[in-house]
Write an enzyme that holds these catalytic residues in place. Structure first.
Site, mmCIF file in Angstrom:
data_model
loop_
_atom_site.group_PDB
_atom_site.id
_atom_site.type_symbol
_atom_site.label_atom_id
_atom_site.label_comp_id
_atom_site.label_asym_id
_atom_site.label_seq_id
_atom_site.Cartn_x
_atom_site.Cartn_y
_atom_site.Cartn_z
ATOM 1 N N ASP A 154 1.090 -1.052 0.456
ATOM 2 C CA ASP A 154 0.252 -0.190 -0.016
ATOM 3 C C ASP A 154 1.296 1.049 0.115
ATOM 4 O O ASP A 154 1.986 1.235 0.111
ATOM 5 C CB ASP A 154 -1.361 0.064 1.380
ATOM 6 C CG ASP A 154 -1.631 -0.770 1.179
ATOM 7 O OD1 ASP A 154 -2.439 -1.322 0.291
ATOM 8 O OD2 ASP A 154 -2.186 -1.137 2.334
ATOM 9 N N LYS A 189 -3.220 4.237 -2.606
ATOM 10 C CA LYS A 189 -3.666 5.211 -3.358
ATOM 11 C C LYS A 189 -3.421 5.963 -3.189
ATOM 12 O O LYS A 189 -2.214 6.470 -2.651
ATOM 13 C CB LYS A 189 -5.105 5.605 -2.240
ATOM 14 C CG LYS A 189 -6.218 4.455 -2.528
ATOM 15 C CD LYS A 189 -6.781 4.944 -1.575
ATOM 16 C CE LYS A 189 -8.324 3.524 -2.007
ATOM 17 N NZ LYS A 189 -9.694 3.582 -1.608
ATOM 18 N N MET A 207 -8.741 7.026 9.355
ATOM 19 C CA MET A 207 -9.835 7.515 8.146
ATOM 20 C C MET A 207 -10.674 8.733 8.388
ATOM 21 O O MET A 207 -11.697 8.842 7.961
ATOM 22 C CB MET A 207 -9.478 6.874 7.438
ATOM 23 C CG MET A 207 -8.931 5.864 6.555
ATOM 24 S SD MET A 207 -9.240 4.819 5.697
ATOM 25 C CE MET A 207 -9.844 3.469 7.066
#
Length: 259
Positions: free
Chosen positions: A47, A69, A191
């Site tokens: 990641d 991402k 998050m």
């Protein structure tokens, strides 16, 4: 069917997939098992939150394919990640497949989408092993020298995320827990997004007192770690650092302040 590390060699095995927690960023916080797999796996799928310092421990011959991402935009779909695991771990022309390290920040079983990957690996009969890692909440607590549970302030710990799997939709407190927020709890939000004004208003509306202490920690355990202590009512104007951010809320934060 998952493999049992106690019945196999410590080195990564051909045709096996390893779902491994890379911890919060500091390579010294890796488990010994994770560090060994980094040195011996053929293919690594990390990641974007996995730090460069952790990836520096990989074998120089390993094929590293980032699958995370950037700025919230996936460079590859989850289905694409599944295809990469299958492609590299599957046998070809009678030869065993490669050993594949699916490297996730923190712990793979805490907001790491490991469930989807486990189901895929089982469906395709690929042997796999799960290696836990230190989740960000525990790294932050250690950095702050603050217990998340304290018998004088918090007997409960709630780990939640402010985003919904179906898209970037901020969840309301009622979707995170039932009833009134227990005042003897520490809430850790992974998050949390960047709209801290709206988030704070929603938490206050749920019954959490505006004066409740909280702390936002950016890039935990890395050299760029940024700690921003505040209260819930002032969260929207607090100088919070860049993502990734972890938000801790509760009386335990005040009870055990770092000197």
């Amino acid at each position: 069917m998952s493999s049992n590390p106690q019945n196999s060699d410590l080195d990564a095995q051909p045709g096996h997939v390893y779902l491994v927690g890379a911890g919060p960023g500091d390579p010294s916080l890796l488990t010994l098992r994770a560090a060994h797999l980094l040195r011996t796996c053929d293919v690594i799928l990390p990641d974007d939150l996995v730090s460069d310092a952790v990836l520096d421990l990989a074998s120089p011959t390993a094929l590293i394919i980032p699958v995370g991402k950037r700025c919230g935009q996936p460079r590859i779909t989850q289905a694409g990640i599944h295809d990469l695991m299958l492609q590299h771990a599957s046998s070809k022309d009678g030869e065993p497949g490669s050993s594949v390290l699916r490297l996730k920040s923190g712990d793979p079983l805490v907001f790491g989408r490991a469930g989807e990957e486990i189901a895929f690996l089982r469906e395709h009969s690929l042997p796999f092993e799960i290696v836990p890692g230190i989740t960000a909440a525990f790294a932050v607590a250690a950095s702050l020298q603050t217990p998340l549970t304290d018998r004088n302030a918090a007997s409960k710990l709630i780990l939640a995320t402010a985003h919904h799997a179906a898209g970037k939709v901020t969840l309301t407190p009622s979707q995170m827990w039932s009833g009134a927020f227990p005042d003897d709890s520490t809430l850790v939000l992974y998050m949390p997004g960047r709209d801290f004004t709206t988030l704070a208003a929603s938490l206050i509306e749920s019954g959490i007192p505006p004066t409740t202490p909280c702390v936002a920690v950016s890039k935990a355990s890395t050299p760029d770690e940024h700690v921003c202590p505040t209260t819930l009512e002032h969260l929207g104007t607090a100088p919070i650092g860049p993502a990734p951010v972890l938000l801790l809320i509760g009386q335990a934060i005040q009870t055990n302040p770092k000197p």
